[in-house]
Design a protein around this motif. Structure first.
Motif: not given
Lengths: 482, 449
Positions: A93-95, A97, A379, B117, B121, B259
């Motif tokens: 999923f990495g970043m 979200s 990622m 981001p 994260l 989600q």
């Protein structure tokens, strides 16, 4: 006698490990988690992808349904860019979200990328998300430590190490054998898991996979294998350096905590502490000021546009803009778009520079912490890193600019200079022109781009392989038997 | 007891563990301080630029109020209590300032902040992280080898023979460790309160009491595991597995589930539809737009549509249609976010880590609830601005009729409070259940050597 000693030690280690019931239980738990990760990752991908594709199409249809009108009205009507999810986001999923999913593209304005999952999260997101990558990156190394802490320390504790050595086993063979054994154990867990994942993923994609994705996936499989091997060797080294298996266990847990929980956060905190980005208000005010300085098309007395007007009039040798053979306000609009887009992009570039400096701590941390190396690499290979996101933003901005300027060109070419306003029927343009501007379509970065941006992470993992080989080599001379 | 205390605190592992948690705690306070300063800086800059921005536009568009209000933005600040530094929650993702023009609200309501981001994260080392993630590890390292180590080294036989009440000995050992842990927590609060300027009010009391209860939950869990009287290595692995389940696996799995269970197509639907809702009116009969507008705001019927191609009355009526025509989708989005939040706090009652994080965020006004209330307030703020400016624009008031210096940044304070029962009950239940379980198992097995 000890010709294949390493292999025999490894085999023995493998057998003993899998005789242990606790191993089965832990493997079972991780297996269930992986299944859950594949399932939710896929659900999420499918739902989000469908939603985004649907509204991308809806937005395009709305665009095409517009009647005849002044092109500048269409420039304000604008379009949307919805960021498609990459298929490999199922894996990592990495970043994802934390990245926005939609941008409204209109003339004069660069809008933010809105609607990230994080903006609508309850705060639970702080605990992370379960993805296949997360399990491989954090939980499997811990399992490896649980399986490996006894490898040498227990033999020393029981006194069996003494016996082995007196029978002519060399330290080198012992270390190599145990490391190989750990790697074997890890492979028995890793390969079935990764093969099932790949198979499932391929099936879910309906076998429709590009070459680029195949290479990405292959690299992912190889790099994770290397990453997990690194942890196997670290487990053996910690065990070799510990007096008792209890200290080996506590040191392993300490190392795991440091590598996967503390260092990553500490590195990123330090980075964001040292490099301070502007606030949103500050960022926008700077852009506004720069535009005022360079040329503001909304200011009737702006010197830049005065000069533009004078030079155009001189070239065409006329006294007023109404005598020009093309639409003059279209030209002003075109110049304005060029200036504001340029200034915005300059500031954005500077902002991203600050972010890059903040992130450089996490990036170089990989030489201390292999977890950061695989995290960044994974990622990038899955297309869920910051770079893939900015690539989307850039393509969306390019499209926005192209959209605005195409409409300005239509205005320059087709709209009369005597039209009073955009509501004047004489200034309406036939709606067939709307379809001439093609829809926005994101072209994902190739694997080359991912590789270039994560060269450091790649090198860091190689560095770890070398470093551990060196340590093993040194230990094979100095390891204490008692 | 005194001897136990001295013996315990003399150990090197304890000193390392304690200094580590204090160090992490102090770093977390600095991170929190920096977070608050960043928000305050952003608020200050917003206030300054808002003033400059309004002044400049009042100058540029001095003949046209409608045009001026097309451009200028007014800001609303979500007030940030000092406790926010201890539990940053969603405040690093969601902007604490919303700036809106009087045009269509839906097109600006969800505008994202500037963010790196990668920072989001990785997450912050804030105090809640130290409390929720690291304190349990300290507790585990203090207690995992109680009894088992004594048994492994043979000392247990002596204790069992010499002491009339071996369970009392175990309880005292736990008591000493609890005292030291709470001491560490108190020290961090003693630093946090003056450094961050936290007011000693009811919220701080709740925040503190919840942290103490959370620590008791972990002591209860450790007490239970130790009561099983397995080997030290087994205890360590079991406790770490419980820790991983509670701080990683379960919350993350629930997050994935929420989600997927509540996807938000409404967000994109709203944004796509509001554009059409406004823009298509350019090409429609003006009467249609005006009828709808007058139906929404009967008080503006007295302003008749002037002759000519364009009027601000019609323009802002069109903008209003952008909002009016997606009110259903917008309400659906709001409802779904509320559902997400309710589902989360319901499940959280069974998972102490999650419960504490969400509750601390609630107290510190950094949860989704606060964000939703801020968004609701942004809607009301936008409405107030419209109702103030619409009559002036439609009535043709000059730009100079306003005292523009009066338009300062407004502040929204979220006054909702979290009920004590909801906060403490789940934690208390955990403490009682594990302690009773541990007590019985100990009673049954303690005399086995």
């Amino acid at each position: 006698m000890m010709k294949n000693a390493e292999v025999r030690i490894a085999k023995l280690f493998w057998k003993i490990t899998f005789k242990n019931k606790a191993v089965f239980i832990l493997t079972f738990i991780i297996g269930i988690l992986l299944a859950y990760a594949v399932f939710t990752g896929w659900e999420n991908f499918k739902t989000q992808d469908e939603i985004r594709a649907e509204y991308q199409e809806q937005a395009r249809q709305d665009w095409l349904d517009n009647p005849d009108k002044h092109p500048h009205r269409m420039a304000h009507y604008g379009h949307f860019a919805f960021r498609p999810k990459t298929p490999l986001s199922v894996f990592d999923f990495g970043m994802e979200s934390f990245l926005g999913s939609s941008i409204f593209l209109e003339a004069h304005v660069q809008n933010p990328t809105n609607f990230s999952e994080a903006e609508f999260s309850t705060g639970m997101l702080r605990f992370g998300e379960i993805s296949i990558a997360m399990i491989l990156q954090t939980l499997l190394p811990l399992l490896i430590f649980f399986l490996g802490f006894r490898s040498i320390a227990a033999e020393r504790e029981n006194g069996t190490l003494k016996i082995l050595m007196s029978q002519g086993l060399s330290r080198k063979q012992l270390l190599a054998g145990k490391s190989l054994g750990m790697t074997l154990v890890m492979s028995t867990l890793y390969f079935p898991v990764i093969l099932t994942t790949v198979l499932l993923w391929t099936l879910l994609q309906e076998m429709n996979i590009s070459m680029d994705e195949t290479y990405r996936l292959l690299l992912i499989v190889v790099m994770y294998f290397i990453y997990l091997c690194i942890f196997c060797v670290i487990a053996v080294i910690i065990s070799a350096l510990s007096k008792t298996s209890k200290t080996a266990l506590t040191s392993s847990i300490g190392v795991w905590l440091l590598l996967t929980i503390l260092l990553p956060r500490a590195g990123q905190s330090l980075g964001s502490y040292l490099y301070r980005p502007p606030s949103k208000a500050g960022f926008q005010a700077q852009i506004e000021n720069d535009i005022l300085k360079t040329g503001d098309s909304h200011n009737p007395d702006d010197p830049h546009y005065q000069a533009l007007k004078d030079s155009v009039l001189a070239v065409y040798n006329v006294d007023s803009v109404t005598q020009l053979p093309f639409n003059y306000s279209g030209l002003v609009m075109k110049e304005g778009e060029k200036i504001t887009a340029g200034i915005h992009n300059d500031h954005l570039k500077r902002l991203r520079g600050i972010y890059a400096r903040q992130n450089s701590f996490s990036r170089y941390l990989a030489f201390l912490d292999p977890y950061m190396g695989i995290k960044n690499l994974s990622m990038a290979l899955s297309g869920t890193d910051y770079n893939s996101f900015t690539d989307f933003q850039d393509q969306a901005e390019e499209y926005r600019y192209h959209l605005a300027q195409s409409l300005n060109d239509l205005q320059i070419k087709h709209i009369s200079n005597t039209a009073k306003s955009s509501a004047d029927p004489a200034s309406r343009l036939d709606k067939r022109h709307w379809a001439e501007i093609e829809d926005f379509e994101y072209r994902p970065l190739g694997i080359g781009g991912a590789f270039r941006s994560e060269l450091i992470s790649f090198l860091s993992l190689l560095f770890w392989v070398l470093l551990l080989a060196l340590i093993l080599n040194r230990l094979s001379k100095t390891l204490k038997v008692l | 007891m005194k001897l136990l205390f001295i013996n315990f605190t003399r150990s090197n592992n304890v000193k390392i563990g304690l200094s580590f948690i204090i160090l992490a705690g102090v770093i977390s306070l600095l991170v929190g301080k920096q977070h608050i300063e960043k928000i305050n800086r952003s608020v200050d800059e917003t206030a300054r630029y808002q003033q400059e921005h309004i002044e400049r536009h009042a100058e540029y568009n001095k003949d046209d109020l409608g045009l001026m209000l097309y451009y200028i933005k007014f800001s609303l600040v979500n007030s940030t209590p000092a406790l926010n530094a201890l539990s940053i929650g969603q405040r690093d993702v969601n902007p604490s300032v919303k700036s809106v023009t009087i045009r269509t609200l839906e097109a600006q309501k969800y505008d994202a902040d500037l963010n790196n981001p990668y920072n989001l994260l990785i997450g912050n080392i804030d105090f809640s992280f130290v409390l929720i993630f690291l304190f349990p590890l300290l507790i585990i390292s203090f207690t995992y080898n109680l009894v088992s180590e004594e048994k492994e080294s043979g000392i247990w036989k002596i204790i069992a023979v010499q002491s009339k009440n071996p369970l009392g000995f175990v309880l005292k050992a736990f008591g000493v460790r609890l005292l030291v842990t709470i001491g560490g927590l108190l020290l961090l609060y003693a630093i946090a309160v003056p450094v961050l300027g936290i007011a000693p009010d009811a919220d701080l009391g709740k925040f503190f009491l919840a942290s103490v209860l959370y620590i008791l939950v972990w002591f209860a869990i450790c007490f239970f595991v130790v009561s099983l009287q397995k080997s030290s290595s087994f205890n360590a692995i079991i406790l770490l597995t419980i820790w991983i389940l509670l701080v990683f696996v379960l919350p993350a799995a629930i997050n994935n589930d929420l989600q997927n269970r509540y996807p938000l197509p409404e967000a994109l639907e709203t944004t796509v539809k509001q554009r059409k809702g406004y823009h298509e009116k350019w090409d429609m009969d003006k009467e249609l737009t005006m009828d709808k507008f007058y139906a929404h705001y009967p008080q503006f019927k007295k302003y008749a549509l002037p002759e000519g191609d364009f009027s601000w009355l019609w323009y802002y009526a069109m903008q209003q249609m952008g909002d009016d025509e997606v009110s259903e989708q917008s309400a659906a989005l709001r409802k779904k976010l509320g559902q997400r939040n309710t589902a989360a706090s319901r499940i959280a009652q069974f998972i102490p880590t999650l419960h504490l994080q969400l509750s601390l965020n609630d107290i510190a006004k950094s949860g989704l609830d606060n964000q939703l209330r801020f968004l609701d307030e942004t809607g009301r703020f936008h409405e107030r601005l419209k109702l103030h400016f619409y009559p002036k624009i439609f009535g043709g008031a000059p730009v100079t009729s306003e005292n523009w210096d009066d338009f300062k940044v407004e502040v929204f304070s979220d006054e909702t409070t979290l009920s004590r029962t909801r906060l403490y009950t789940p934690l208390l239940i955990f403490i009682v259940v594990f302690n009773i379980l541990g007590w019985f198992i100990f009673k049954k097995r303690l005399h086995r050597l």
